[in-house]
Write a protein that holds these residues in place. Sequence first.
Motif, short mmCIF file in Angstrom:
data_model
loop_
_atom_site.label_atom_id
_atom_site.label_comp_id
_atom_site.label_asym_id
_atom_site.label_seq_id
_atom_site.Cartn_x
_atom_site.Cartn_y
_atom_site.Cartn_z
N GLU A 111 -8.25 1.91 7.67
CA GLU A 111 -6.95 2.13 8.28
C GLU A 111 -6.78 3.60 8.62
OE1 GLU A 111 -2.19 1.36 7.34
OE2 GLU A 111 -3.66 0.90 5.80
N ILE A 167 -3.58 6.15 9.36
CA ILE A 167 -2.13 6.31 9.36
C ILE A 167 -1.81 7.62 10.08
CG2 ILE A 167 -0.04 6.49 7.96
CD1 ILE A 167 -1.69 5.08 5.69
N GLU A 176 7.34 8.94 1.53
CA GLU A 176 7.04 7.55 1.18
C GLU A 176 5.59 7.19 1.46
OE1 GLU A 176 9.73 5.10 3.50
OE2 GLU A 176 11.20 6.71 3.44
N HIS A 177 4.73 8.20 1.40
CA HIS A 177 3.36 7.99 1.87
C HIS A 177 2.60 6.93 1.06
CE1 HIS A 177 0.03 8.64 4.37
NE2 HIS A 177 -0.68 9.39 3.55
N THR A 178 2.80 6.90 -0.24
CA THR A 178 2.09 5.91 -1.06
C THR A 178 2.40 4.49 -0.60
OG1 THR A 178 2.13 7.42 -2.94
CG2 THR A 178 1.66 5.12 -3.42
N ASN A 179 3.64 4.24 -0.21
CA ASN A 179 4.02 2.91 0.27
C ASN A 179 3.30 2.54 1.56
OD1 ASN A 179 5.79 2.57 -1.86
ND2 ASN A 179 7.55 3.33 -0.71
N GLN A 180 2.88 3.54 2.34
CA GLN A 180 2.12 3.27 3.55
C GLN A 180 0.66 2.91 3.21
OE1 GLN A 180 3.31 7.14 5.49
NE2 GLN A 180 3.49 5.79 7.27
N ILE A 181 0.20 3.38 2.07
CA ILE A 181 -1.19 3.15 1.64
C ILE A 181 -1.31 1.84 0.88
CG2 ILE A 181 -3.08 4.04 0.20
CD1 ILE A 181 -1.77 6.89 0.78
N ILE A 182 -0.46 1.68 -0.14
CA ILE A 182 -0.46 0.45 -0.95
C ILE A 182 0.64 -0.45 -0.42
CG2 ILE A 182 -0.19 -0.54 -3.24
CD1 ILE A 182 -0.93 2.18 -4.41
N LYS A 183 0.23 -1.57 0.13
CA LYS A 183 1.24 -2.46 0.75
C LYS A 183 1.43 -3.72 -0.09
CE LYS A 183 0.07 -0.66 5.18
NZ LYS A 183 -1.23 -0.10 5.27
#
Length: 149
Positions: A133, A135, A142-149
């Motif tokens: 992926e 990004i 909120e970067h972690t939320n973009q990585i771990i979905k």
Amino acid sequence: MSLEVGQTAPEFESKDQDGNPIKLSDFRGKKVVLYFYPKDNTPGCTAQACNLRDNYESLQKAGYVVLGISSDAEKSHKKFIEKFDLPFPLIADEDKSVHEKYGTWVEKNMYGRKYMGTARTTFIIDEKGVIEEIISKVKTKEHTNQIIK
């Protein structure tokens, strides 16, 4: 150079904040979050690094290794890590060679002034070294939320 999902991530070797050599291939067999950011100790970059720090345990549980990279020097990275207690290495890319391989050293435009700088981009790389992926619209807080979905 424009990278795409499904391509092999370009190999690189540079130094971390302590002057230790670090290569992408050192992390084969692990999922890698390779995030390019503009500058140590700036508001957006600090928010992004602290978001990854605060969620580091979750990232590790999901199998990720986190590597930050900017064109700042090792000494700057060391101070940034110490100031914000960052648990992951930061790679110094002063000659921008890694940025060039990943297409993240780009022309920017601020207030009509054109200059070269880092495009804040995160590459998620799988265990075999393939880009899973990219990004490009990073939400620093909120970067972690973009990585771990």
